[in-house]
Scaffold this active site. Structure first.
Site, PDB file in Angstrom:
ATOM      1  CD  GLN A  70      -3.008   0.804   2.281  1.00  0.00           C
ATOM      2  OE1 GLN A  70      -3.977   0.226   1.816  1.00  0.00           O
ATOM      3  NE2 GLN A  70      -2.922   1.134   3.574  1.00  0.00           N
ATOM      4  NE  ARG A  74       6.222   6.574   3.050  1.00  0.00           N
ATOM      5  CZ  ARG A  74       6.333   6.202   4.317  1.00  0.00           C
ATOM      6  NH1 ARG A  74       7.070   6.916   5.162  1.00  0.00           N
ATOM      7  NH2 ARG A  74       5.701   5.123   4.749  1.00  0.00           N
ATOM      8  NE  ARG A 133      -1.560  -2.598   5.724  1.00  0.00           N
ATOM      9  CZ  ARG A 133      -0.405  -2.503   6.367  1.00  0.00           C
ATOM     10  NH1 ARG A 133       0.731  -2.468   5.693  1.00  0.00           N
ATOM     11  NH2 ARG A 133      -0.380  -2.425   7.684  1.00  0.00           N
ATOM     12  CG  ASP A 149       4.516  -0.897   6.522  1.00  0.00           C
ATOM     13  OD1 ASP A 149       4.907  -0.749   7.698  1.00  0.00           O
ATOM     14  OD2 ASP A 149       3.375  -1.305   6.230  1.00  0.00           O
ATOM     15  CG  ASP A 243      -3.736  -2.244   9.025  1.00  0.00           C
ATOM     16  OD1 ASP A 243      -3.456  -2.489   7.837  1.00  0.00           O
ATOM     17  OD2 ASP A 243      -2.930  -1.714   9.823  1.00  0.00           O
ATOM     18  CG  ASP A 244      -0.373  -3.466  12.493  1.00  0.00           C
ATOM     19  OD1 ASP A 244       0.798  -3.042  12.446  1.00  0.00           O
ATOM     20  OD2 ASP A 244      -1.276  -2.875  13.116  1.00  0.00           O
TER      21      ASP A 244
END
Lengths: 330, 330
Positions: A70, A74, A133, A149, A243-244
């Site tokens: 995701q 960047r 994601r 990440d 979310d993790d």
């Protein structure tokens, strides 16, 4: 007189020529046949992949994994990392979850710089959500997912080894970043890493979560995630975080075992400081860790219990990088 | 006149007294009952083990292991090691396999220096055989066996951790000494350690055996060992070696997986040089390693195939001894 070919000089000459020509042709065909029999063997040595596997995907979906990355604000790091990750052994496909709402993906540029080792799919999102994601992407063909990440660089050696470990522990989240929760006498939980007290089960520390921002896990868990209570989605959306932690709760509840298996990375780097975007990750927000403790307690209330379990197993690769890394004084 | 108890003063007094006494007794019983209900709670806090488990063994046979240590000509080391090992957490019992034929065991001295934390049984052997330690001892009550050579000292921390690892991998030999076989183009196998070439499956080294002289394994494998072909016993007796290689063949064949799981020891020592007996172990014989290569090839012929499988998983304890031993540069 009757027409006997033997007696006709012109035709005799013709026949002999015909016979001769036939013999020559047969000999040439045999030689060509012999050469053809030899030729594929040489070709095999040089270009095995092109001959044997179907062109676009050289990895069977059973022995390979899909990278899901995701990205938000960047793109320079994303492209740098894609150059690295596109060449990891056993990679099947890359799915880029494009959280830059309204912005064009770099797909054109990507294609113009092809060919690439594996297909890369840019999934344009409509809302910038952390849990984007964790969708059950239709493009996902493999049993295994590698989630990274967009600012994390893990060496190919570490990934190849961790993938082989995942294949031996397919129901666990196999990754490089361990975290834990601790209980307190009040019953309120707290989230942290090794700077927190040990949970107190024998010697040493324990971990109860492996973060999915650098980990392998079974694609079936993405399916399972679609069936979580609404309150879980609300929590992740409210915090744009956790979310993790939610995934670790899901896996622990499902298996009744520690959700993760920690593989100690040899070479893992955070490239955050290298971005030109000036954007630094969510974990720099002042409230980031407090939010995560908050999430642990919320999830316990949603799950009506604490499903996370502790583990103290740390896995490294035997004989790599140092071929005697297991040597002892005996 | 008829006999009515209400009208008889003496008897009336007697009945009242009886009633009163009955009431008193009932009240006392209630109080006693209340006290009994309270008492176990206090006792629980102070002496849980004595209340719950039978006195001689404080370890349930399910959560503990039996140490089997074979000894020959190194009684001084044996006794030193017994003082150490008798106090390992989760130890149920010690079985000493006494290969000093015709010599008295130190049982008397042992008993005179009691009490001891666990029972120690000295099994007197009639012939000095390497495979004596692989009998299915009737004294063995636990699912787990810890087998140690009589010159090897492993720290209690290492053993406690390795036992917890064995509980997660009960079908494997979980231990501290990894070894491997390698194939050669001629089909002849060779035995060795990290000084040998890597088997060539990806990066780094691989191991295909974990030696039983410092390892945990399931006691069921001792049962299985009694059913090995005669040729296996003959091989071990002929070489006075290779019982550990034979056990790895047995486990690998049985499970279809790598026989062992390697746990990297923090503190393992060979005390050989400390013995007064002047006896040095079998592995100092010139032909020791050559014998082991020989054994690998013989076993392949007995098994009609090579059942050993490679692994490169190396397990360490998370956060121990150093609470941040998993820290990375991120």
């Amino acid at each position: 007189r009757y027409f006997h070919f033997c007696k006709l000089p012109g035709r005799v000459m013709g026949i002999r020529l015909l016979r001769f020509t036939s013999v020559v042709i047969i000999v040439l065909l045999l030689v060509a046949g012999a050469l053809t029999a030899l030729l594929p063997n040489i070709k095999d040595d040089k270009l095995p992949n092109l001959r044997r596997e179907p062109k676009p995907q050289s990895q069977s979906a059973l022995d390979s994994f899909t990278l899901i990355m995701q990205t938000y604000n960047r793109t320079d790091l994303l492209l740098k990392l894609l150059n690295h990750y596109q060449a990891i052994p056993n990679l099947h496909k890359v799915i880029v979850v494009w959280n830059n709402i309204g912005e064009k993906t770099p797909e054109e540029m990507w294609n113009s710089l092809g060919p690439h080792p594996v297909p890369v799919v840019f999934k344009v999102q409509s809302v910038n959500r952390m849990r984007n994601r964790l969708q059950n992407f239709p493009e996902l063909e493999t049993k295994a997912v590698l989630m990274m990440d967009d600012d994390t660089l893990v060496s190919a050696h570490d990934l190849a080894f961790a993938f082989s470990v995942w294949q031996q522990f397919p129901e666990h989240i196999v990754g490089f970043v361990p975290r834990k929760h601790i209980s307190t006498p009040s019953g309120v939980y707290s989230y942290g890493s090794f700077e927190l007290q040990n949970p107190g089960f024998g010697n040493g520390d324990q971990y109860s979560m492996v973060l999915i921002g650098a980990a392998f896990f079974h694609s079936g868990y993405l399916e399972d995630f679609q069936r979580q209570p609404e309150a879980v989605y609300a929590l992740i959306d409210e915090t744009q975080n956790c979310d993790d932690i939610a995934m670790n709760f899901l896996v622990a509840k499902r298996t009744g075992k520690p959700s993760g298996v920690f593989v100690k990375p040899v070479d893992i780097r955070n490239l955050e400081k290298d971005t030109n975007s000036g954007y630094s990750g969510m974990w720099h927000r002042a409230e980031h860790l407090l939010q995560r403790s908050y999430c642990v307690n919320k999830l316990v209330s949603i799950y009506d219990g604490m499903p996370l379990k502790y583990s103290n197993i740390m896995i490294s690769q035997f004989g790599f990088p140092n071929y005697a890394n297991h040597k002892n004084k005996m």
